[in-house]
Design an enzyme around this catalytic site. Structure first.
Site, PDB file in Angstrom:
ATOM      1  N   LYS A 116       0.824  -1.220   0.000  1.00 22.35           N
ATOM      2  CA  LYS A 116       0.000   0.000   0.000  1.00 22.35           C
ATOM      3  C   LYS A 116       0.855   1.266   0.000  1.00 22.35           C
ATOM      4  O   LYS A 116       0.479   2.263  -0.609  1.00 22.35           O
ATOM      5  CB  LYS A 116      -0.947  -0.004   1.186  1.00 22.35           C
ATOM      6  N   GLU A 200      -3.595   7.123   7.905  1.00 18.64           N
ATOM      7  CA  GLU A 200      -4.377   7.909   6.961  1.00 18.64           C
ATOM      8  C   GLU A 200      -5.435   8.662   7.726  1.00 18.64           C
ATOM      9  O   GLU A 200      -5.849   8.236   8.798  1.00 18.64           O
ATOM     10  CB  GLU A 200      -5.127   6.963   5.995  1.00 18.64           C
ATOM     11  N   GLU A 275      -9.187   0.915  -6.380  1.00 17.56           N
ATOM     12  CA  GLU A 275     -10.212   1.207  -5.384  1.00 17.56           C
ATOM     13  C   GLU A 275     -10.067   2.641  -4.885  1.00 17.56           C
ATOM     14  O   GLU A 275      -8.962   3.091  -4.590  1.00 17.56           O
ATOM     15  CB  GLU A 275     -10.093   0.243  -4.191  1.00 17.56           C
ATOM     16  N   GLU A 288      -6.258   1.590  -2.930  1.00 24.62           N
ATOM     17  CA  GLU A 288      -5.280   0.567  -3.289  1.00 24.62           C
ATOM     18  C   GLU A 288      -5.643   0.018  -4.656  1.00 24.62           C
ATOM     19  O   GLU A 288      -6.728   0.282  -5.174  1.00 24.62           O
ATOM     20  CB  GLU A 288      -5.285  -0.574  -2.261  1.00 24.62           C
ATOM     21  N   ASN A 290      -6.037  -3.617  -6.729  1.00 25.66           N
ATOM     22  CA  ASN A 290      -6.042  -5.074  -6.671  1.00 25.66           C
ATOM     23  C   ASN A 290      -5.619  -5.605  -8.030  1.00 25.66           C
ATOM     24  O   ASN A 290      -6.268  -5.342  -9.031  1.00 25.66           O
ATOM     25  CB  ASN A 290      -7.416  -5.590  -6.263  1.00 25.66           C
ATOM     26  N   PHE A 348     -21.990 -14.154  13.194  1.00 22.46           N
ATOM     27  CA  PHE A 348     -21.332 -14.487  11.928  1.00 22.46           C
ATOM     28  C   PHE A 348     -20.229 -15.525  12.077  1.00 22.46           C
ATOM     29  O   PHE A 348     -19.259 -15.529  11.329  1.00 22.46           O
ATOM     30  CB  PHE A 348     -20.784 -13.238  11.235  1.00 22.46           C
TER      31      PHE A 348
HETATM   32  P1  ADP Z   1      -7.946  -3.967   2.064  1.00 20.13           P
HETATM   33  O1  ADP Z   1      -6.609  -4.303   1.507  1.00 20.13           O
HETATM   34  O2  ADP Z   1      -8.194  -4.619   3.370  1.00 20.13           O
HETATM   35  O3  ADP Z   1      -9.044  -4.143   1.060  1.00 20.13           O
HETATM   36  P2  ADP Z   1      -8.428  -1.108   1.753  1.00 20.13           P
HETATM   37  O4  ADP Z   1      -7.398  -0.047   1.828  1.00 20.13           O
HETATM   38  O5  ADP Z   1      -8.974  -1.413   0.408  1.00 20.13           O
HETATM   39  O6  ADP Z   1      -7.848  -2.408   2.442  1.00 20.13           O
HETATM   40  O7  ADP Z   1      -9.608  -0.714   2.738  1.00 20.13           O
HETATM   41  C1  ADP Z   1     -10.688  -1.582   2.999  1.00 20.13           C
HETATM   42  C2  ADP Z   1     -11.910  -0.782   3.369  1.00 20.13           C
HETATM   43  O8  ADP Z   1     -11.664   0.031   4.513  1.00 20.13           O
HETATM   44  C3  ADP Z   1     -12.371   0.205   2.315  1.00 20.13           C
HETATM   45  O9  ADP Z   1     -13.215  -0.394   1.377  1.00 20.13           O
HETATM   46  C4  ADP Z   1     -13.083   1.252   3.138  1.00 20.13           C
HETATM   47  O10 ADP Z   1     -14.381   0.814   3.457  1.00 20.13           O
HETATM   48  C5  ADP Z   1     -12.306   1.300   4.417  1.00 20.13           C
HETATM   49  N1  ADP Z   1     -11.288   2.364   4.412  1.00 20.13           N
HETATM   50  C6  ADP Z   1     -10.013   2.252   3.998  1.00 20.13           C
HETATM   51  N2  ADP Z   1      -9.340   3.407   4.152  1.00 20.13           N
HETATM   52  C7  ADP Z   1     -10.200   4.279   4.680  1.00 20.13           C
HETATM   53  C8  ADP Z   1     -10.109   5.664   5.084  1.00 20.13           C
HETATM   54  N3  ADP Z   1      -8.967   6.347   4.985  1.00 20.13           N
HETATM   55  N4  ADP Z   1     -11.219   6.248   5.594  1.00 20.13           N
HETATM   56  C9  ADP Z   1     -12.362   5.567   5.720  1.00 20.13           C
HETATM   57  N5  ADP Z   1     -12.517   4.292   5.357  1.00 20.13           N
HETATM   58  C10 ADP Z   1     -11.453   3.639   4.845  1.00 20.13           C
HETATM   59 MG    MG Z   2      -9.452  -3.159  -0.675  1.00 13.67          MG
END
Ligand code: ADP
Ligand code: MG
Ligand code: ADP
Length: 669
Positions: A116, A200, A275, A288, A290, A348
């Protein structure tokens, strides 16, 4: 095009990849573990290779065994699916070194986007907005506090190696920082073998919107329509849709063009997903990338008519994209629901077992991608996702209604699933309005204060279905008890009224049935609302019922035990008690049966592995306190004490496998 490929995955995605290969005339080799000998993905492939024991590390994650199988069976390419080795740059390199094509991006692109922190740096370089924050590893709690002061609370701690939401922690204020950081580090170490955490700004009430990109090896990169995946539980997507109700043409183009810029910067080829989180102010930020096919790719296929696996295969074979950006169009709306083996009524927890009955919904604009069939065994070893239901419609509401009906008709027996839970979400007024955010589940589903009453029409439907079933059973029983002589004379045609009182928990309903059982036509009044109902032949014995109500077909799941009828319909799951008015009058005076549970023992709520025992003999513990950590289907969950008491004996130890109902701890209370 390739003549033969190996599919290095299992479950629904292996089945789905196989389907496109069949369409293109490509022979397929499946790999499987000892737990998957009779799995659908094995049965449907042309050839299959047993690669090891059930644990993924000894089978689906074993690079050498998979590559050896591909070489032995003369495969020209390997499709990794998603999960497992799909985002493993080393695997990609090893596959190429063995002279086999990896169906996915180049290893360098996987490596730079897989982390990341490095992907954020690339995004910035490509001019893609990133979430305000600090794109460097946190050194310690003091460092974290200083940075958080600068960014402003709330902040989010995130593992650089992250995935599946593991290790992420929201920190709302200074005093939470130290403990959040240390638990984040611990979880991250365990999940990814790495402890790099960064910070973040936590964006409140955001949507998750992502862009599908497709790039060939001739320099063409295009984007397809966005997907909205805001409905998440513990950062895991549950419901996805396309397009997003929050995105218009201008925003779509901005997000799409930025996504392509980043894909180019990363030297990306194949299908990939960028994303973003989208704030309520319509600002979007890169989250990020994928570097693989996503679980939710079918919604994109439903509205664009493209086959993303076919595109991946063609790109991997070196073909040039026939499609230009201006050729990309989409029509209608598509929604996907992920169906997982888990029990929503018990926090769950994963559910395992054999599928004893199985009917998947069918019909136009309904697609079911599944890895299961009757007789499939769902084990503790792999991800809990069993299937995906995807529906399409001209409008969002048409796709949504079709999904509700498809889920009403989906019948999986033998283990617990989130099927009805998914239907509750789809029927929620906020979902219907398209008012989505990543807080949706916390806000509406897990907060009892925000519980909404089901629609009256839906309640009436399921109440009348349960009552008709009950009435018909009672009639059959009465009929079978009649002396032969009256039967010989021919059963008298019944055409009279019947009254019932139905206790639905929150509400009591009065029903009047007036029908012609031979014609299977009924007029039913539910509290003065009139319904005309046509019942099918013989369906009364089934656990699935199809009724025509006022000219429209509806499907129900029902289960009986005396005058208790459990019904599931449109997200309502409930046990109805059905009485004649006389029985109802008596029932008011009957003592309510009390549930008897032994609370001086802690039983295992699921099959799985003991990870840790958090207490020792003699400890004083409280009801609700987590005492044991268990692992099942890649998920860790705490098992809490059923009582206040002292621990008398601990019967398990870390590493031990247990079954549902095994006694873990005994107490003196
Ligand atoms: P992963 O690799 O676990 O998918 P992500 O960076 O894609 O990690 O984040 C997963 C989820 O977490 C996102 O879809 C979002 O819902 C939430 N999220 C991530 N970063 C933030 C942020 N800075 N503020 C609010 N929600 C976030
Ligand atoms: Mg993700
Ligand atoms: P059951 O015995 O549980 O009713 P069957 O396999 O006999 O199951 O199928 C019952 C009927 O349901 C069949 O006619 C099948 O075609 C029909 N059906 C069609 N579409 C759906 C759907 N979306 N969901 C459930 N059943 C469907």
């Amino acid at each position: 095009m390739f003549e033969k490929i190996l599919i290095a995955n299992r479950g629904e995605i292996a089945v789905r990849i196989n389907r496109t290969c069949k369409k293109l005339g490509i022979a397929t080799v499946a790999v499987y573990s000892e737990a998957d000998t009779r799995s659908l993905h094995v049965l449907e492939a042309d050839e299959a290779v047993l690669i090891g024991k059930a644990p993924a590390t000894e089978s689906y994650l074993s690079m050498d065994k998979i590559i050896a199988a591909a070489l032995d069976h003369n495969c020209q390419a390997i499709h990794p699916g998603y999960g497992f080795l799909s985002e493993n740059a080393d695997f990609c390199t090893k596959v190429s070194d063995a002279g086999i094509v990896f169906i996915g991006p180049p290893d360098k692109a996987i490596a730079s986007m897989g982390d990341k922190l490095s992907s954020k740096a690339l995004a910035e370089k490509a001019g893609v907005p990133i979430v305000p924050g600090h794109a460097a590893a946190l050194k310690n709690a003091e460092d974290a506090l200083a940075i958080a002061d600068r960014i402003g609370y709330p902040v989010l701690l995130k593992p650089s190696a992250g995935g599946g939401g593991k290790g992420m922690r929201i920190v709302y204020s200074k005093d939470q920082m130290e403990s959040s950081l240390s638990s984040s580090i611990q979880e991250t170490k365990k999940a990814f073998g790495d402890d790099t955490i960064f910070m973040e700004k936590f964006i409140e009430n955001p949507r998750h919107v992502e862009i599908q990109v497709i790039a060939d090896s001739h320099g063409n990169t295009i984007y397809l329509v966005e997907r909205e995946c805001s409905i998440q539980r513990r950062y895991q997507k549950v419901i996805e849709e396309t397009p997003s109700p929050a995105v218009d043409e201008t925003l779509r183009r901005q997000m799409g063009e930025k996504a392509c810029a980043l894909a180019r910067e990363a030297g990306y080829t194949s299908a990939g997903t960028i994303e973003y989180i989208l704030g309520p102010d319509k600002n979007f930020y890169f989250l990020e990338m994928n570097t693989r096919l996503q679980v939710e790719h079918p919604v994109t296929e439903m509205v664009t008519g493209l086959d993303l696996v076919e595109l991946q295969l063609k790109i991997a074979a070196g073909e040039k994209l026939e499609l230009q950006q201006e050729d990309v169009h989409f029509q209608g709306w598509a929604i996907e629901a992920r169906i997982c083996a888990e029990d929503p009524s018990r926090g769950f927890i994963p559910s395992t077992g054999m599928i004893t009955r199985y009917y998947a919904p069918r019909g136009g604009n309904i697609r079911v991608d599944s890895g299961i069939q009757p007789g499939s065994v769902v084990s503790v070893y792999y991800d809990s996702m069993l299937a995906k239901v995807i529906t399409r419609g001209k409008t969002r509401e048409a796709a949504r209604t079709r999904m509700v009906n498809a889920l009403n008709g989906y019948h999986i027996e033998g283990l617990e699933t989130n099927l009805y839970y998914a239907n509750t979400i789809i029927n929620h007024p906020a979902f219907i309005r398209g008012d989505l955010s990543t807080d949706f589940i916390d806000q509406y589903m897990e907060n009892p204060n925000n519980a909404v009453k089901p629609l009256q029409e839906h309640m009436h439907h399921v109440v009348l279905a349960a009552t008709l079933i009950y009435h018909n059973r009672q009639s059959l029983i009465r009929h079978s008890l009649k002396p032969m002589t009256t039967l010989v004379g021919g059963a008298k045609k019944q055409k009279d009224e019947h009254l019932y009182v139905v206790n639905g928990g929150d509400d009591v309903y009065e029903l009047l049935l007036w029908g012609d059982p031979e014609k299977r036509l009924w007029i039913v009044f539910v509290d003065d609302h009139e319904y005309h109902v046509k019942t099918p032949d013989f369906e009364f014995y089934r656990r699935r019922l199809k009724l025509e109500i006022n000219g429209q077909a509806y499907r129900f799941r029902l289960d009986f035990s005396g005058n208790f009828i459990w019904g599931a319909y449109c997200g309502i799951t409930r046990t109805f008690e059905i009485y004649t008015p006389r029985e109802w009058a008596l029932a008011q005076y009957m003592p309510k049966p009390e549930k008897i549970t032994a609370d001086n023992i802690l039983e295992s709520p699921m099959p799985g592995l003991i990870v840790n025992v958090l207490a020792k003999k003699g400890d004083r513990v409280h009801r609700g306190q987590d005492l044991v950590i268990m692992e099942s289907m890649k998920m860790e969950s705490g098992v809490s004490s059923p009582c206040d008491g002292d621990i008398e004996e601990i019967l398990v130890e870390p590493g031990q496998a247990v079954e549902t109902g095994d006694v873990l701890i005994k107490f003196t209370v």
